[in-house]
Design a protein around this motif. Structure first.
Motif, PDB file in Angstrom:
ATOM      1  N   LEU A 149      29.089  14.941 -56.440  1.00  0.00           N
ATOM      2  CA  LEU A 149      29.985  15.163 -54.985  1.00  0.00           C
ATOM      3  C   LEU A 149      30.958  16.323 -55.150  1.00  0.00           C
ATOM      4  O   LEU A 149      31.062  17.091 -54.322  1.00  0.00           O
ATOM      5  N   THR A 150      31.520  16.316 -56.111  1.00  0.00           N
ATOM      6  CA  THR A 150      32.706  17.419 -56.424  1.00  0.00           C
ATOM      7  C   THR A 150      32.070  18.702 -56.658  1.00  0.00           C
ATOM      8  O   THR A 150      32.427  19.530 -55.988  1.00  0.00           O
ATOM      9  N   LEU A 151      31.075  18.728 -57.315  1.00  0.00           N
ATOM     10  CA  LEU A 151      30.220  20.000 -57.603  1.00  0.00           C
ATOM     11  C   LEU A 151      29.747  20.489 -56.040  1.00  0.00           C
ATOM     12  O   LEU A 151      29.610  21.893 -55.763  1.00  0.00           O
ATOM     13  N   TRP A 152      29.177  19.661 -55.231  1.00  0.00           N
ATOM     14  CA  TRP A 152      28.813  19.999 -53.915  1.00  0.00           C
ATOM     15  C   TRP A 152      29.790  20.544 -52.778  1.00  0.00           C
ATOM     16  O   TRP A 152      29.557  21.509 -52.373  1.00  0.00           O
ATOM     17  N   ILE A 153      30.982  19.730 -53.200  1.00  0.00           N
ATOM     18  CA  ILE A 153      32.255  20.148 -52.265  1.00  0.00           C
ATOM     19  C   ILE A 153      32.853  21.614 -52.657  1.00  0.00           C
ATOM     20  O   ILE A 153      32.888  22.697 -51.780  1.00  0.00           O
ATOM     21  N   VAL A 154      32.972  21.759 -53.984  1.00  0.00           N
ATOM     22  CA  VAL A 154      33.430  22.969 -54.506  1.00  0.00           C
ATOM     23  C   VAL A 154      32.590  24.302 -54.172  1.00  0.00           C
ATOM     24  O   VAL A 154      33.010  25.396 -53.672  1.00  0.00           O
ATOM     25  N   GLN A 155      31.178  23.925 -54.540  1.00  0.00           N
ATOM     26  CA  GLN A 155      30.266  25.113 -54.147  1.00  0.00           C
ATOM     27  C   GLN A 155      30.385  25.537 -52.763  1.00  0.00           C
ATOM     28  O   GLN A 155      30.114  26.718 -52.434  1.00  0.00           O
ATOM     29  N   ARG A 156      30.128  24.472 -51.651  1.00  0.00           N
ATOM     30  CA  ARG A 156      30.235  24.431 -50.387  1.00  0.00           C
ATOM     31  C   ARG A 156      31.261  25.435 -49.964  1.00  0.00           C
ATOM     32  O   ARG A 156      31.508  26.395 -49.238  1.00  0.00           O
ATOM     33  N   TYR A 157      32.488  24.822 -50.384  1.00  0.00           N
ATOM     34  CA  TYR A 157      33.851  25.636 -49.971  1.00  0.00           C
ATOM     35  C   TYR A 157      33.759  27.035 -50.487  1.00  0.00           C
ATOM     36  O   TYR A 157      34.084  27.811 -49.659  1.00  0.00           O
ATOM     37  N   ARG A 158      33.505  27.342 -51.597  1.00  0.00           N
ATOM     38  CA  ARG A 158      33.500  28.562 -52.152  1.00  0.00           C
ATOM     39  C   ARG A 158      32.526  29.708 -51.405  1.00  0.00           C
ATOM     40  O   ARG A 158      32.601  30.782 -51.152  1.00  0.00           O
ATOM     41  N   ARG A 159      31.361  29.007 -51.183  1.00  0.00           N
ATOM     42  CA  ARG A 159      30.199  29.890 -50.421  1.00  0.00           C
ATOM     43  C   ARG A 159      30.777  29.985 -48.779  1.00  0.00           C
ATOM     44  O   ARG A 159      30.740  31.039 -48.546  1.00  0.00           O
ATOM     45  N   ARG A 160      31.518  29.326 -48.256  1.00  0.00           N
ATOM     46  CA  ARG A 160      32.233  29.483 -46.707  1.00  0.00           C
ATOM     47  C   ARG A 160      33.304  30.404 -46.909  1.00  0.00           C
ATOM     48  O   ARG A 160      33.362  31.165 -46.122  1.00  0.00           O
ATOM     49  N   LYS A 161      34.076  30.299 -48.132  1.00  0.00           N
ATOM     50  CA  LYS A 161      35.105  31.152 -48.359  1.00  0.00           C
ATOM     51  C   LYS A 161      34.575  32.525 -48.347  1.00  0.00           C
ATOM     52  O   LYS A 161      35.007  33.892 -48.058  1.00  0.00           O
ATOM     53  N   ALA A 162      33.413  32.697 -49.288  1.00  0.00           N
ATOM     54  CA  ALA A 162      32.825  34.125 -49.532  1.00  0.00           C
ATOM     55  C   ALA A 162      32.404  34.829 -48.227  1.00  0.00           C
ATOM     56  O   ALA A 162      32.417  35.937 -48.209  1.00  0.00           O
ATOM     57  N   LYS A 163      31.696  33.849 -47.568  1.00  0.00           N
ATOM     58  CA  LYS A 163      30.930  34.391 -46.243  1.00  0.00           C
ATOM     59  C   LYS A 163      32.100  34.666 -45.283  1.00  0.00           C
ATOM     60  O   LYS A 163      31.896  36.042 -44.553  1.00  0.00           O
ATOM     61  N   LYS A 164      33.167  34.127 -45.072  1.00  0.00           N
ATOM     62  CA  LYS A 164      34.400  34.542 -44.281  1.00  0.00           C
ATOM     63  C   LYS A 164      35.203  35.854 -44.849  1.00  0.00           C
ATOM     64  O   LYS A 164      35.078  36.624 -44.096  1.00  0.00           O
ATOM     65  N   ALA A 165      35.089  35.983 -46.312  1.00  0.00           N
ATOM     66  CA  ALA A 165      35.624  37.116 -46.718  1.00  0.00           C
ATOM     67  C   ALA A 165      34.690  38.348 -46.319  1.00  0.00           C
ATOM     68  O   ALA A 165      35.479  39.674 -46.061  1.00  0.00           O
ATOM     69  N   LEU A 166      33.369  38.122 -46.506  1.00  0.00           N
ATOM     70  CA  LEU A 166      32.301  39.217 -46.114  1.00  0.00           C
ATOM     71  C   LEU A 166      32.368  39.862 -44.569  1.00  0.00           C
ATOM     72  O   LEU A 166      32.327  40.760 -44.474  1.00  0.00           O
ATOM     73  N   ARG A 167      32.860  38.759 -43.885  1.00  0.00           N
ATOM     74  CA  ARG A 167      32.962  39.077 -42.284  1.00  0.00           C
ATOM     75  C   ARG A 167      34.071  39.703 -42.251  1.00  0.00           C
ATOM     76  O   ARG A 167      34.212  40.730 -41.378  1.00  0.00           O
ATOM     77  N   VAL A 168      35.102  39.324 -42.705  1.00  0.00           N
ATOM     78  CA  VAL A 168      36.490  40.229 -42.723  1.00  0.00           C
ATOM     79  C   VAL A 168      36.508  41.632 -43.180  1.00  0.00           C
ATOM     80  O   VAL A 168      36.952  42.579 -42.506  1.00  0.00           O
ATOM     81  N   LEU A 169      35.571  41.671 -44.361  1.00  0.00           N
ATOM     82  CA  LEU A 169      35.461  42.992 -44.697  1.00  0.00           C
ATOM     83  C   LEU A 169      34.689  43.912 -43.979  1.00  0.00           C
ATOM     84  O   LEU A 169      34.867  45.176 -43.853  1.00  0.00           O
TER      85      LEU A 169
END
Length: 168
Positions: free
Chosen positions: A134-154
């Protein structure tokens, strides 16, 4: 209000950890495992020591230990004792001595303590495994969303949208 604020603080602290997701998840699993064992005075010390030895996140190990709190201790310890009693003594209940004898009471405490420890270790495995994934899933999901958001801003900063309005 204060409890909500504390929970939010720990949640944000958890999300901002920069370690490898497997180390974060391993720390949480270790903490949950230790939290389910009946070793209350040594939970934090054990979690920090084992996290260092196993090279997992000590922060999430300490957070995982918090599964053991005044609300969860009674059901966890009761279940631990029942499982240990069933495995070690075939469900035979503890018999308290009729008269005070130090050795007899020591024997009762020993049997109860061993049943509690064995049951606690056995009961701790499934929640620790669930906590890991569960923790692995939460961390990976959060980081994927954060990376997508950073790419959109870039992408927006490199290709600003055309100005709308009247042409001069």
């Amino acid at each position: 209000m204060a409890l909500r604020r504390v929970l939010r603080y720990h949640w944000l602290k958890f999300l901002r950890l920069q370690e490898d997701p497997r180390k974060i998840a391993g720390g949480m699993a270790l903490g949950v495992f230790i939290g389910f064992t009946p070793t209350i005075p040594f939970h934090i010390v054990g979690a920090l020591t084992l996290a260092t030895l196993l090279r997992v996140s000590p922060v999430t190990a300490v957070l995982g230990v918090q599964i053991c709190n005044p609300l969860t201790i009674p059901p966890i310890y009761l279940a631990s004792y029942k499982v240990g009693q069933f495995l070690l003594y075939r469900g035979k209940p503890l018999v308290f001595p009729e008269s005070f004898s130090f050795n007899a009471w020591l024997d009762v405490l020993w049997q109860g303590g061993v049943a509690l420890q064995v049951g606690g270790v056995i009961i701790a495995v499934p929640p620790a495994v669930v906590a890991y994934f569960l923790t692995l899933w939460i961390v990976q999901r959060y980081r994927r969303r954060k990376a997508k958001k950073a790419l959109r801003v870039l992408a927006l900063s490199q290709n600003p949208p055309a100005a709308s309005g009247p042409k001069a």
